[in-house]
Design a protein around this motif. Structure first.
Motif: not given
Length: 559
Positions: A239-242, A345-352
Motif C-alpha cells: 500500500r505504498g509504505v517504504l 493513506p486515503l486511497r492507494i494510487l498507482g504511484e503508491d
C-alpha cells in the motif's frame, strides 16, 4: 499556520469531541440537537459558510432501539438522501461517512428476529458503494471501533440521559483518535518510511548467537508471532509504505536469514535500504535520508531495544520512535496501530503501489551519476522523457496528494484541499500543469505540479513543487523555460515567490539559478521577477524527449 478546517455532523451531541479536536483543527459543529440534515438542506447554513476542507458524518444508532421495524427503513432512507445531497453540494470535499452500530432493544425471546444486523448491513452497503463510486467519499468505520473495545466500554447511558451524548470517556477518546488519523491522512501528515531492526523485531532471538535455524520465525507456534508481524508489514508495503532495515549485525548472518529462511516473508526486494553494520543507528538513518532524499520527519523507527530507541529519538528528534511491545504476541496488533496512526493513506494510487520499485531504481541512477563526467552528462545518460500538460480530471487525486505532502521542493508550501484544486482548475485565470518523468531505469510517474495565476501582463507562480525523487535533474529548468516561452505573448513578466519553511532549503536559491531577479525580500519571504520580453528560448538536448501541452493541446515538443 492557520488550522485546517473540518466539519462534524451528527444526530447526537458531539460537542465534547469537537472540543478535544480544536487544539489542532478548526472544527464546525451545528448548533442544536440532531440538526445535521437541516444544515445540509439549507444552502445558507453555517456548514456552507464555514467552507470545510473535510466533513465527517458521525451517525449513532442509540435512538434506533426505539424504532419500529416497519418505519426503520424509512428513517435509514432519510439518512441516505441527506448524505447524497451533501455529496452533491460539496462534490470535491473529502467526506467520511460513519458506519452505524444499532443498539437494538434486547428484550427479546431467543427465537425473535434481530433486525439491527440487516439495517447495519444496508447502511454499510450504501456508504461502501459511495466510496467506490465517488472519489471524495470514505468509510469511517465507527462500528468496527465499537466492536474492538466493546459496547459496554464505548457507550455511557448516563451521558445519554444527561446530554444526549451516548459515548463514554473511552468512546470519545476513540472517536477523536480516529478522526485525527483521518484528518492527518487528508492533509498529508503521514510518515513515508518504516525503518526496522532485525533481532527480536522481525524474528525472535539473535541470529549471530542462535544461527539461522535457531531464531524464532515460523508459520506456527512461537515463531508465528513474528511471521504474522512480517505479513502485516508486507501488506503495508503493498500500500505504498517504504520499508528499510537498520540493524547492528554481521551482514552475512542477517542477509542469510533474509535470503534463505523459509518463513522469512520480507526479502531483499521489499526494502529500499539496508543498513546492516555496527554503526550507531542514528547515523544510519541520516545516511538513509541522504540516499533516499527524504526528510527526517518522514521516518518511523521500530526497535525492541529501548537504548537504541532513546539514541535515535535524541539524535534525530523528528523521527517518530514508538515504544515496542514487551509481549511479542502483541506484534500483529502493534503493526495495525502503527499503520493507522502514522501510515494509512486515503486511497492507494498507482504511484503508491510502485513506490518501493521507484526508490530501488534510484540506486542505479546514483551509480550512473558516479560514472558521469558532470551533471549534463548524467542527465543525458538517464535518457529522461518529460510529459508536461494541463492537469486532467483523473490526476486530481495525485496532485492533491503531492500538494499536501511535498516539503523539500516546495517554493511556498501552500496547501490546497482536493476541492480547492478542482476549483482552481475550472477557473480561467488559473492553469495547473503536471509533469510526468521516466528514464531508462523506469517510470517515476507524476512528479511535479505548477499552478499559475494569469494577471494582466503578469503571470504568478502560485505553487511550484516537485517530488524529491527527481530533484537535481534540471526538470525545473525545462518547466520554467517551456512556460516562459509560451507566456511571452500573454504577459510581460513571470513572478515567483519563495517562503522559507526550514524544510525547503534545497530550493531557497532556485529562482536565482533560473535567472529571476529578487525584487522584494522580508523575513523569510522573497518575490522574484523574470522579464519575458527579453527571455530567450533554451535548448535541452540532454533530454531524450520533452512534450508540452496546455488546455488547448500540444504547443511544443522536443526530441
Amino acid at each position: 499556520m492557520d488550522k485546517r478546517k473540518a466539519a462534524l455532523l451528527s444526530n447526537v451531541t458531539v460537542d465534547m469531541i469537537g472540543q478535544k479536536l480544536r487544539n489542532e483543527f478548526q472544527i464546525y459543529i451545528p448548533e442544536g440537537f440532531d440538526t445535521w440534515i437541516q444544515e445540509i438542506v439549507n444552502p445558507d447554513s453555517g456548514l456552507f459558510l464555514f467552507q470545510p476542507e473535510t466533513v465527517f458524518v458521525l451517525l449513532d444508532g442509540t435512538d434506533a432501539r426505539n424504532w419500529e421495524r416497519e418505519t426503520a427503513s424509512e428513517k435509514i432512507n432519510i439518512w441516505k438522501q441527506a448524505v447524497e445531497a451533501l455529496i452533491n453540494k460539496l462534490p470535491s470535499v473529502p467526506m467520511f461517512i460513519s458506519t452505524i452500530d444499532i443498539r437494538e432493544n434486547r428484550i427479546k425471546a431467543f427465537a425473535e428476529r434481530k433486525y439491527r444486523i440487516e439495517l447495519e448491513n444496508e447502511w454499510y452497503q450504501f456508504i461502501q458503494e459511495l466510496a467506490e463510486n465517488r472519489k471524495n467519499v470514505y468509510v469511517f468505520d465507527l462500528a468496527d471501533q465499537i466492536a474492538d473495545i466493546g459496547r459496554r466500554q464505548f457507550y455511557s447511558d448516563k451521558m445519554w440521559y444527561l446530554g444526549s451524548m451516548p459515548y463514554s470517556k473511552e468512546g470519545i477518546h476513540t472517536i477523536c483518535k480516529e478522526i485525527k488519523y483521518a484528518l492527518e491522512a487528508v492533509f498529508g501528515i503521514r510518515k513515508k518510511i518504516l525503518v526496522l531492526d532485525l533481532d527480536h523485531t522481525l524474528w525472535g532471538g539473535v541470529v549471530g548467537e542462535d544461527g539461522i535455524h535457531g531464531i524464532e520465525l515460523s508459520e506456527h507456534k512461537e515463531g508465528e508471532r513474528y511471521y504474522d508481524f512480517q505479513r502485516q508489514l508486507l501488506e503495508m508495503k503493498k500500500r505504498g509504505v517504504l520499508l528499510a532495515i537498520n540493524s547492528k549485525n554481521n551482514f552475512a548472518d542477517a542477509q542469510g536469514v533474509i535470503d534463505e529462511h523459509p518463513a522469512m516473508l520480507l526479502r531483499s526486494k521489499d526494502f529500499v535500504s539496508k543498513k546492516i553494520n555496527w554503526n550507531d543507528k542514528a547515523s544510519n538513518i541520516r545516511e538513509m535520508e541522504t540516499e533516499l532524499n527524504l526528510t527526517e520527519g518522514s521516518f518511523l523507527f521500530i526497535d525492541d531495544n529501548p537504548v537504541e530507541r532513546e539514541l535515535v529519538g535524541g539524535e534525530c528528534p523528528k523521527v517518530k520512535v514508538p515504544d515496542f511491545p514487551e509481549d511479542s504476541s502483541l506484534l500483529r496488533q502493534f503493526a495495525e496501530e502503527l499503520y493507522f496512526k502514522f501510515l494509512r493513506p486515503l486511497r492507494i494510487l498507482g504511484e503508491d503501489v510502485r513506490k518501493t520499485e521507484m526508490y530501488q531504481t534510484e540506486a542505479k541512477r546514483r551509480q550512473e551519476q558516479k560514472n558521469a563526467l558532470n551533471l549534463d552528462d548524467y542527465i543525458a545518460r538517464l535518457e529522461i522523457q518529460l510529459d508536461i500538460h494541463s492537469m486532467r480530471p483523473n490526476e486530481l487525486e495525485r496532485v492533491a496528494q503531492l500538494v499536501n505532502k511535498t516539503n523539500q521542493f516546495n517554493l511556498t508550501a501552500k496547501r490546497y484541499s482536493r476541492a480547492e484544486i478542482e476549483k482552481l482548475a475550472k477557473d480561467d485565470n488559473y492553469q495547473i500543469y503536471v509533469v510526468y518523468a521516466k528514464d531508462k531505469y523506469g517510470d517515476s510517474g507524476l512528479v511535479s505540479v505548477l499552478i499559475l495565476l494569469y494577471r494582466e501582463k503578469q503571470i504568478d507562480i502560485d505553487t511550484f513543487l516537485m517530488s524529491c525523487r527527481v530533484m537535481g535533474r534540471k526538470i525545473e529548468n525545462v518547466l520554467i523555460d517551456m512556460i516562459a516561452v509560451q507566456s511571452k505573448r500573454k504577459a510581460q513578466r513571470m513572478r515567483g515567490f519563495f517562503r522559507d519553511t526550514s524544510k525547503n532549503v534545497p530550493v531557497k536559491d532556485l529562482y536565482d539559478r533560473l535567472g529571476f531577479k529578487c525584487v522584494k525580500e522580508q523575513e523569510g519571504f522573497k518575490i522574484y521577477d523574470l522579464e519575458l520580453d527579453t527571455y530567450e528560448v533554451k535548448k535541452f538536448d540532454i533530454f531524450k524527449e520533452i512534450k508540452l501541452e496546455d488546455k488547448h493541446g500540444r504547443i511544443r515538443s522536443e526530441v
